[in-house]
Structures are given as C-alpha cells and as structure tokens.
Design a protein around this motif. Structure first.
Motif, mmCIF file in Angstrom:
data_model
loop_
_atom_site.group_PDB
_atom_site.id
_atom_site.type_symbol
_atom_site.label_atom_id
_atom_site.label_comp_id
_atom_site.label_asym_id
_atom_site.label_seq_id
_atom_site.Cartn_x
_atom_site.Cartn_y
_atom_site.Cartn_z
ATOM 1 N N CYS A 152 9.126 5.947 -10.516
ATOM 2 C CA CYS A 152 9.359 5.672 -9.099
ATOM 3 C C CYS A 152 8.204 6.212 -8.254
ATOM 4 O O CYS A 152 7.746 5.544 -7.316
ATOM 5 C CB CYS A 152 10.688 6.274 -8.656
ATOM 6 N N ALA A 153 7.728 7.418 -8.569
ATOM 7 C CA ALA A 153 6.617 7.995 -7.811
ATOM 8 C C ALA A 153 5.352 7.161 -7.977
ATOM 9 O O ALA A 153 4.640 6.887 -7.000
ATOM 10 C CB ALA A 153 6.377 9.435 -8.253
ATOM 11 N N ASP A 154 5.057 6.749 -9.206
ATOM 12 C CA ASP A 154 3.868 5.924 -9.432
ATOM 13 C C ASP A 154 3.984 4.599 -8.709
ATOM 14 O O ASP A 154 3.012 4.112 -8.099
ATOM 15 C CB ASP A 154 3.664 5.694 -10.929
ATOM 16 N N ALA A 155 5.178 3.991 -8.783
ATOM 17 C CA ALA A 155 5.367 2.711 -8.101
ATOM 18 C C ALA A 155 5.265 2.867 -6.589
ATOM 19 O O ALA A 155 4.694 2.013 -5.903
ATOM 20 C CB ALA A 155 6.720 2.112 -8.484
ATOM 21 N N ALA A 156 5.808 3.952 -6.060
ATOM 22 C CA ALA A 156 5.729 4.175 -4.606
ATOM 23 C C ALA A 156 4.280 4.353 -4.171
ATOM 24 O O ALA A 156 3.864 3.835 -3.131
ATOM 25 C CB ALA A 156 6.557 5.394 -4.214
ATOM 26 N N ARG A 157 3.488 5.087 -4.953
ATOM 27 C CA ARG A 157 2.069 5.234 -4.605
ATOM 28 C C ARG A 157 1.338 3.905 -4.728
ATOM 29 O O ARG A 157 0.426 3.609 -3.945
ATOM 30 C CB ARG A 157 1.422 6.278 -5.510
ATOM 31 N N SER A 158 1.719 3.106 -5.720
ATOM 32 C CA SER A 158 1.099 1.791 -5.854
ATOM 33 C C SER A 158 1.427 0.915 -4.651
ATOM 34 O O SER A 158 0.563 0.204 -4.122
ATOM 35 C CB SER A 158 1.563 1.121 -7.150
ATOM 36 N N VAL A 159 2.689 0.961 -4.221
ATOM 37 C CA VAL A 159 3.076 0.192 -3.032
ATOM 38 C C VAL A 159 2.309 0.687 -1.810
ATOM 39 O O VAL A 159 1.854 -0.105 -0.979
ATOM 40 C CB VAL A 159 4.592 0.295 -2.810
ATOM 41 N N ALA A 160 2.159 2.009 -1.698
ATOM 42 C CA ALA A 160 1.398 2.551 -0.568
ATOM 43 C C ALA A 160 -0.045 2.048 -0.590
ATOM 44 O O ALA A 160 -0.597 1.675 0.458
ATOM 45 C CB ALA A 160 1.430 4.078 -0.605
ATOM 46 N N GLY A 161 -0.650 2.022 -1.774
ATOM 47 C CA GLY A 161 -2.002 1.491 -1.870
ATOM 48 C C GLY A 161 -2.075 0.023 -1.511
ATOM 49 O O GLY A 161 -3.024 -0.434 -0.849
ATOM 50 N N MET A 162 -1.069 -0.738 -1.946
ATOM 51 C CA MET A 162 -1.041 -2.159 -1.604
ATOM 52 C C MET A 162 -0.878 -2.359 -0.096
ATOM 53 O O MET A 162 -1.503 -3.235 0.508
ATOM 54 C CB MET A 162 0.104 -2.841 -2.347
ATOM 55 N N LEU A 163 -0.027 -1.550 0.528
ATOM 56 C CA LEU A 163 0.161 -1.666 1.974
ATOM 57 C C LEU A 163 -1.122 -1.322 2.719
ATOM 58 O O LEU A 163 -1.455 -1.970 3.729
ATOM 59 C CB LEU A 163 1.301 -0.743 2.415
ATOM 60 N N ARG A 164 -1.837 -0.314 2.258
ATOM 61 C CA ARG A 164 -3.104 0.024 2.917
ATOM 62 C C ARG A 164 -4.133 -1.085 2.705
ATOM 63 O O ARG A 164 -4.931 -1.373 3.608
ATOM 64 C CB ARG A 164 -3.634 1.355 2.390
ATOM 65 N N ALA A 165 -4.137 -1.698 1.530
ATOM 66 C CA ALA A 165 -5.038 -2.831 1.309
ATOM 67 C C ALA A 165 -4.667 -4.001 2.211
ATOM 68 O O ALA A 165 -5.538 -4.705 2.732
ATOM 69 C CB ALA A 165 -4.988 -3.254 -0.167
ATOM 70 N N THR A 166 -3.364 -4.221 2.395
ATOM 71 C CA THR A 166 -2.926 -5.273 3.315
ATOM 72 C C THR A 166 -3.361 -4.970 4.738
ATOM 73 O O THR A 166 -3.788 -5.858 5.483
ATOM 74 C CB THR A 166 -1.399 -5.416 3.245
ATOM 75 N N ALA A 167 -3.254 -3.693 5.132
ATOM 76 C CA ALA A 167 -3.713 -3.318 6.469
ATOM 77 C C ALA A 167 -5.204 -3.554 6.613
ATOM 78 O O ALA A 167 -5.683 -4.002 7.671
ATOM 79 C CB ALA A 167 -3.366 -1.858 6.746
ATOM 80 N N ALA A 168 -5.969 -3.264 5.565
ATOM 81 C CA ALA A 168 -7.406 -3.516 5.615
ATOM 82 C C ALA A 168 -7.690 -5.012 5.740
ATOM 83 O O ALA A 168 -8.608 -5.423 6.467
ATOM 84 C CB ALA A 168 -8.090 -2.940 4.364
ATOM 85 N N ALA A 169 -6.897 -5.829 5.031
ATOM 86 C CA ALA A 169 -7.066 -7.279 5.162
ATOM 87 C C ALA A 169 -6.736 -7.740 6.576
ATOM 88 O O ALA A 169 -7.400 -8.635 7.118
ATOM 89 C CB ALA A 169 -6.173 -8.002 4.141
ATOM 90 N N ALA A 170 -5.712 -7.149 7.176
ATOM 91 C CA ALA A 170 -5.385 -7.498 8.566
ATOM 92 C C ALA A 170 -6.502 -7.083 9.510
ATOM 93 O O ALA A 170 -6.845 -7.808 10.451
ATOM 94 C CB ALA A 170 -4.070 -6.832 8.968
ATOM 95 N N ASP A 171 -7.104 -5.909 9.264
ATOM 96 C CA ASP A 171 -8.236 -5.496 10.091
ATOM 97 C C ASP A 171 -9.397 -6.470 9.946
ATOM 98 O O ASP A 171 -10.098 -6.767 10.916
ATOM 99 C CB ASP A 171 -8.681 -4.087 9.699
ATOM 100 N N ALA A 172 -9.599 -6.946 8.725
ATOM 101 C CA ALA A 172 -10.677 -7.912 8.516
ATOM 102 C C ALA A 172 -10.394 -9.215 9.250
ATOM 103 O O ALA A 172 -11.306 -9.853 9.788
ATOM 104 C CB ALA A 172 -10.864 -8.164 7.015
ATOM 105 N N GLN A 173 -9.125 -9.621 9.281
ATOM 106 C CA GLN A 173 -8.763 -10.826 10.021
ATOM 107 C C GLN A 173 -8.968 -10.627 11.511
ATOM 108 O O GLN A 173 -9.341 -11.550 12.232
ATOM 109 C CB GLN A 173 -7.302 -11.189 9.745
#
Length: 883
Positions: A542-563
């Motif tokens: 669960c901890a690994d998956a939560a950190r993975s989700v956090a990384g994915m959300l930050r990558a999504t935020a970076a994609a939104a910033d790029a947009q």
C-alpha cells in the motif's frame, strides 16, 4: 445507424482541392490518421466522413468515394457529402441563362444507405441585397462544415436523409452561436490548468493526513487495524512472556516490601529495608534479561527494508504472537482510487493530493525492527540509574499540613509554668530524634539520607510560642498536661507522614519507579514491533502504491503546467513563408470562390466541364487554366482546420472566434447566423478545473487496475502519464471545437454542469426561443439559389426539421418551454455547446437526381492501388433512375 455514443469524431475532407492526393487506400488512411492525430483522437471504430465537394465533383471523384466507402474499420462507415454550388450547366456566362439540364448526377457508389447528400447551392451569406457574396462564401461554408462536424448533428442529418427520396436534400439554416472570445477562453483554460495542477511547493512539505473516518475502508483497515492489535502480543508460554512475568513479580515483591518499610516498624527495624533492596537487585537482573530478549527481537524483526515472513517466524520463536492479516490488503487499489476521487472531488489540486498520498504512505508503511533499536537506550541500566538519581536529587518537600501539625504539637506541648516548662522540649526532641533515626535508616553507603528541616523548626517555634503563652496566661497544670498529650498525638501523625514520604523518596532513588517504567517501555517496544509486523506485506505494498500514485499525480501536474505554458507559433511550411505545410489548415477567408468562372468565353462542350472542375481546384497559381489534377495536389482542407479556417492561438485548434468576422467591409457573418459573445461567468474557471479533474481520473482508470494486480511499476506509470497527456490534449481540443458549455468526454455523472450564465455570462432564454420556433419556412434561411429552388419539392410536409441545442442547456431550455406553455418535443441535445438552432432538409423533386453507373475504361496492363491514377469514367444513365 451509428449512434452518437459510438461516433467520437467526424473526419472532414475537401475534394474540391487535392483530390488527386487521395488516390490510394493508404493515402486516405494517412489523411484520416493525420487529422485525428492532430486532434488527439484515436482511430475511430465507426468512421464518419464529412466530404465537401461540388455537384460536378460527384462523378469526377468517383475513385475517392469508392475508397471512402471501403474504408476498413470495426464498424460501418458513414459518409455525408456537402455539395456547394449549382449543377453543371446551370450558369452560362455573364447572363446566367438557366439551361434545361437541371439534373444532379451522382455515381452509384453514393447511393448506399450509409451515404447522404446535402446540396447547398448558395450559402446565402449576404445580409443585405446590395451585399453580393459568393455562393460558396468561405466564412459561411466554414460555419456549416463546423456544424455538420458535430457527431450528434452528423448522425441525425444522415438518419433524416435516409427518409427522403434518393437521400438528398437542400438545407435551410437558422443558427445561434454562443461562445467566448479567444483571449477569454485562452486565459480561462490556463487558469484552470494552474488551479488543477496546484503550486509546486516541494514534495516533502508536511501535510495533514486525511482523517481516519474519511479514509476508504480498505485503507482505514491498514491504517487503524494495527493500532487495535497491541493486546496479547506475548504468548502465555513464550520466552517473552516468561521474562516479563519474572521481572514484574520481582517488582511486585519490591512494592510489597516498600509498603512494609513505610510503616513504623520499618523505621525502627532495618530488616524491611534489607528485604526491599534484595528484591530491587533481583528486579534489575530480571529487567536486564528482558531487555536482552527485546534487543534480540528488534534485531531479528526485519532489516532496513521492511519486516518479512522470516522475521515474523523469528518473533514467534521468541514467544511473540503476530496477528494474521486476514483480508486487510485485498482492495488496496480500490481504496487508493476512491481516496483520489474523494480528494479531487473536494477540489484539491493535484500536488496537494500527491502530498496526501505521500503522507499516507509514511503512515501505513511498516517500520523494521532495526529502526526501533535506538529506543532501547531510553530503557538501559544507565537510563534507569539516571532517572533514579534525578528523582532522589533532593528530599521530598514537606507538605504544609505536616508543618502545621509540628507547630501545633510544639505549641500544645509548651503550655507549662516554671519549672514544668522543661516539658515543652518533649515535642521538638521527638522530631529531632526521628530525623536522626530516619536519616540513618535510609543511609546509602556512607552517606545518610537528607531529612527535611521544616518540621523540626516548626516544632521548636511552636514550643517557644506555647511557653510564651503560658507565661502570660498562667494556665493550670491539667491544661498543660492535656496539651502535651494532644501534642504527642499530633507528633506521631506528623512523624508517620514524614517517614512515609522519606521512604517513598528513597525507594524511588533506589529505582522502583524507574524499573517499572523501563519494564513497561520495553514491553511497549515489543508491542509496537508486533504491530509493525501485522499485515507487513500488505501495508508495504500500500505504501509503495501510494507513493507511485503520488508520483503519477505530480507528473500529471507537470503535464498540466506544460499545457498551460504558452506554445511557440509553428514555423512556416517547407515551401517558404507563403507555402502551406502538409495538411495545413485551410484559410477559408482568403481562398477564392469556387464558383468564379475562369474565363467568361468558355461556355460549351467538354471545356465547360473541365473549366468547372478547374474552378473548384482552388489553384492559387497565376495560371488558373493549368492542369486540372495539378491544381488539386495541395489539399489544404485535409488537416484539422478550425471551423472557420482562421489561424488559431498558439498550439490550439482554430475556433469560430478565431475568424475575423469584421473585415472592414461590414459584418462577415451570414444572415442565418447570430453570434452571442460572452465575457465569461463566475463559474468558468472552477468548472474547467473540475472537468480537468474528471479527465485525469478517466486517464488514470487503467492505472488502478495495475495497482490492484500489483503491477504499478515504471511501465504502468509511463503509460498512464502518456495517457494523461493525450487526454489533456483531447480536453483542449474539445474545448476549442465544442465550446465551454459542452462537458468533456469524461464528465462526473453526479456533478450537474452550471448554467450558461455561470460559464459564458449569457442567457439561455434566447436559445430556447430560437429552437422553439414554429416550423415554418420563414424561420430558416434556405441555402439554395433561386434557380436551384425550382428543383425542390413543393410539398410543405415533405421537409424534415431538426431542432438542436447543447445538452448542457437542456434543463434550462425545457424549463423555459414549460413556462411558455408550448414545450417542443424531439429536440436534439448535442454534445457541442457552441451551436443551437434549426435545420430544415427539403427533398428534391422527382427526376432531378440521376444515378449513373460509371465504367472504367479498359486497355493497357492492370495497375495496382499504389500506382493507379484517377481513372476516366463513361457515365451510363440507369433507366430506373430517370424521371
């Protein structure tokens, strides 16, 4: 018929220019892929083709129509042909003499049930009689193409055409467009992306974790389940429980000895003190044994990575009981997805949600036993001795009641006249004797215990005060004797309390309290170690998956910033600054009219047909009478043009706002189009941000499956990030092509979209009035020339009507209709939020349409699709299609 749910996009092709470039199956497929790829859309399962052509092009482009009809896809292919201009022979030179040949000739390929024709002979763009516009005015044609590109409208028009003879009709239009100016829409889009992504304040910033009551059940079980499993961590017959019980029994015996020491016999006899010290020494030895066992448990309770099954087995060998995980980790992926939906639904930005997931990972992650080893120092022998010395650094403070009792005893014992006044010394002497005896009894080594001076001073002061009172009052002897007896009683109680507090202080200094605290602390470490081993693998996952989700959300935020970042304007095409790039957007406004006759003298024979086709080739070269096919090589409508063909903002598709309606020559909008431009409502940015959150959740949907399968690795993360970028581009494309009112492809089912006033700053009443108009011929503008009007059916009931409006305004419009008392049924609620209005499809008279069976000329060797030139056809009229 294809439903609007099955159709995701309409592919637009213009065969008036560049038809020769679509002479092979691969060329058609490449053109479709290019157009859909630029829009961020996948290959369609149910292709919808909107083809712009001329009546003469129906037979000239027979090959292209065959290729489109045979387009390979999962579902059936639908084709809607928009014909612009009159049929060949209708115009003859400057006099425009109407010739007898009034037939519309079409090949049998376009007679299929999946094909329909809409013939707009004149777009009727002029708003006044003096304003002479071309029959194929580019700005008006772009609006009509954009309207028919809405999948809902496309499908409904094609369905209605099937109900008409020959599946051909002439359209009538009344249209209302509601949208935002380009700069307002662009600013709102960027603000929504910024709000959606959140501020980048650092991934390690502290954040309050979601309350346990709001956590989804699978996660709540992992977070709080271990906290309720601290009881019974020692097996009754195990080593840990035996060592703990032995030490606890030694401390219990020491407590019993302390109770005996605090009594008067303990003050008088040293045996009770000796027994207490013996039991304390034994307790220290037992505590050392228990501490050694705890150290072995911590060292064997998992390495730096995390607790393992082997570590759990070693704990069991030491007599520790790790509860089973049951089904605590079965639905971790589902819980993480639900938590993400809850946080995003509450309006939190992506980076804020990522911080919550990081905090959740830190809370649920199991702590290995070696990480708890440093806490053994808090319960070591040195720590116990240091704690004992701290508690025994000073004698206990004498309570005020004891001082009062000592003073009163001295006062009552001193009420004597001379020579009996010597009896006043009895009480002070008793306090002095007890102080000496008690300090000696609690001696530590060569150092006697410190005894408080307060009671002795109070007793002496009381005796002096009593003697003074007796000297002044001269009391009888019986009063002095009674006072002495009462004073001795008070002295005994005060001495008892003093000895009790002194014994407690001495015992604390010998370590009774510190030993008990150390035992409880060591046992607490064992309990915590066992709790950390509960569901260790599930919690680690669960901890690994939560950190993975956090990384994915930050990558999504970076994609939104790029947009949200401004994009550079694309450079000019390879042909130079003035040359169009491959699949470049059409410039509808600057293109010449397709109905302009090349030469006024060309009026008869085959030259008429050739000149007509050349006129529709949109050849911008100086020689307009050049090769017919060469003029079609540059298909400038094959890309993803904006509805009006004007250059769009940097990086964005063009939209209706992007076309300069005001050109210095008056209003360029056709008279059948009314535009209502808003400046943005108060809910615009918040709604767009909510749409982005829903789009992100839709993009992450496959990722949750990978989490549940335990495959949330780098590959799944990379695929999800790519899908997020694609869907953000699709959301941008949707906004620019379908307007603000239309929800994105992934809306929240439970969230009602706000009103037109909240998004655009406009009123939906005007839309309700337009769509609810009576179906008469005065409600629309017929897009037909006067000559073409003679070819239309005279039956008023033969025409079919389509009333359409944005689906997001359905509630407001129906409420307005109910309020007016005349609700309109069977309205088409479209996925586009830009257009609303009326479409009338009027069939042609019987005998106007001729269906021909073209024959490919034979001779020469057979040619493949790749090297096959556009064939010539001989038209044979089918007798059953003639009037």
């Amino acid at each position: 018929m294809t439903s609007p749910d099955d159709a995701t996009a309409v592919v637009r092709l213009d065969l008036r220019a560049g038809a020769a470039a679509l002479a092979t199956t691969q060329a058609v497929r490449d053109r479709v892929s290019e157009q859909l790829g630029r829009a961020g859309l996948p290959e369609p399962d149910y292709p919808l083709f909107l083809v712009t052509d001329t009546p003469a092009g129906l037979t000239d482009h027979q090959l292209q129509y065959e290729l489109l009809s045979g387009y390979r896809a999962v579902g059936e292919t639908r084709i809607l042909v928009l014909l612009v201009g009159s049929s060949p022979g209708s115009y003859a030179g400057g006099e425009e003499a109407y010739l007898p040949d009034r037939r519309l000739v079409r090949p049998t390929t376009l007679r299929a049930s999946t094909t329909g024709l809409v013939w707009a002979g004149d777009l009727r763009s002029a708003r006044t009689a003096l304003d002479r516009r071309e029959p194929d005015d580019p700005a008006s044609l772009a609006v009509l193409v954009d309207l028919l590109s809405v999948p809902d409208v496309f499908v409904r028009v094609l369905e209605n055409l099937r109900k008409l003879p020959d599946s051909i009709a002439a359209p009538g239009i009344r249209l209302l467009e509601q949208d935002l100016p380009t700069e307002v829409r662009d600013r709102a889009w960027r603000d929504a992306l910024t709000r959606f992504a959140g501020e980048d304040t650092g991934a390690g910033d502290p954040v309050d974790i979601v309350p346990d009551s709001r956590l989804p059940e699978p996660l709540r079980a992992l977070v709080t389940g271990r906290d309720s499993r601290g009881q019974g961590h020692r097996r009754p017959d195990g080593q840990a429980n035996l060592a703990h019980r032995t030490c606890a029994e030694s401390l219990d015996r020491a407590d019993d000895d302390l109770v005996a020491l605090r009594s008067f016999p303990g003050l008088l006899h040293p045996a009770r003190r000796d027994a207490l010290e013996a039991d304390l020494d034994q307790a220290r030895e037992d505590l050392d044994g228990f501490r050694a066992l705890v150290e072995r448990a911590l060292q064997g309770g998992g390495g730096a990575a995390a607790p393992t099954a082997e570590a759990t087995a070693r704990l069991g060998a030491l007599g520790l009981r790790v509860p089973t995980a049951d089904s605590a980790g079965e639905r971790v992926g589902e819980g993480l997805r639900e938590l993400a939906g809850t946080l995003l639904g509450d309006g939190l930005a992506l980076r804020s949600v990522a911080q919550h997931f990081t905090a959740l990972a830190g809370r649920v992650e199991p702590v290995p036993g070696t990480a708890l080893l440093h806490r053994l120092a808090d319960h070591s022998e040195e720590s116990v001795s240091r704690g004992s010395a701290t508690e025994y650094a000073a004698p206990p403070r004498t309570p005020g009641t004891v001082l009062l009792m000592a003073g009163a005893a001295g006062l009552l014992g001193g009420l004597w006249q001379w020579p009996a006044v010597l009896a006043a010394l009895v009480v002070p002497v008793l306090f002095v004797v007890v102080a000496l005896l008690g300090a000696n009894r609690l001696r530590t080594g060569r150092r006697a215990a410190r005894w408080t001076m307060g009671p002795r001073v109070a007793a002496v002061a009381g005796a002096v005060a009593g003697a003074a009172v007796a000297y002044a009052a001269d009391p009888p002897l019986w009063l002095g004797g009674t006072g002495l007896i009462v004073g001795l009683g008070l002295t005994a109680e005060a001495i008892r309390r003093l000895w009790r507090d002194a014994a407690d202080s001495w015992a604390a200094g010998r370590g009774t309290t510190a030993l008990r605290t150390a035992l409880d602390g060591l046992d607490g470490l064992l309990a915590e170690l066992v709790r950390e081993h509960w569901a260790a693998e599930e919690r680690l996952y669960c901890a690994d998956a939560a950190r993975s989700v956090a990384g994915m959300l930050r990558a999504t935020a970076a994609a939104a910033d790029a947009q949200a970042a401004p994009e550079p304007v694309a450079p000019a095409g390879p042909g130079g600054p003035g040359a169009p790039a491959p699949y470049e957007d059409d410039d509808w406004l600057s293109a010449p009219s397709a109905l302009e006759t090349p030469e006024s003298g060309a009026a008869d024979g085959d030259a008429d047909d050739g000149d007509w086709a050349a006129a529709y080739a949109w050849d911008n070269t100086p020689d307009r009478n050049g090769d017919h096919d060469a003029g079609r090589d540059d298909d400038r409508y094959g890309g993803d043009p904006g509805p009006y063909g004007a250059p769009s903002p940097a990086g964005y598709p063009a939209g209706p706002d992007d076309a300069p309606w005001e050109s210095g020559e008056g209003d360029r909008a056709p008279r059948w189009l009314d535009r209502e431009v808003g400046e943005g409502g108060p809910d615009l940015v918040a709604t767009l941000a909510g749409d982005l959150r829903n789009t992100a959740m839709a993009a992450m949907a496959p990722y949750w499956g990978a989490v549940e399968r335990g495959q949330a690795g780098a590959l799944a993360l990379a695929r999800t990030e790519q899908r997020v970028r694609e869907l953000l581009s699709a959301a941008r494309h949707h906004l620019w092509h379908y307007g603000v009112l239309a929800p994105p492809p992934y809306p929240a089912d439970h969230r009602a979209r706000t009103t037109a006033a909240g998004l655009l700053g406009t009123d939906s009443l005007r839309v309700a009035e337009l769509v609810g108009r009576e179906a008469d011929r005065g409600a629309v503008v017929q897009l037909s020339s006067p000559e073409q009007g003679a070819l239309l059916s005279r039956d008023p009931g033969a025409a079919l009507w389509i009333r359409f409006a944005p689906a997001t305004l359905q509630g407001e419009i129906e409420a307005a209709w109910r309020k007016s008392g005349s609700p309109v049924e069977e309205a088409l609620w479209t996925s586009s939020g830009r257009y609303a209005g009326l479409i009338r499809l009027t069939p042609l008279r019987m005998g106007v349409v001729d269906t021909v069976l073209p024959r490919q000329s034979t001779g020469g060797s057979a040619r493949t699709d790749t090297d096959r030139a556009e064939p010539s056809f001989h038209a044979e009229f089918r007798e059953d299609d003639r009037w």
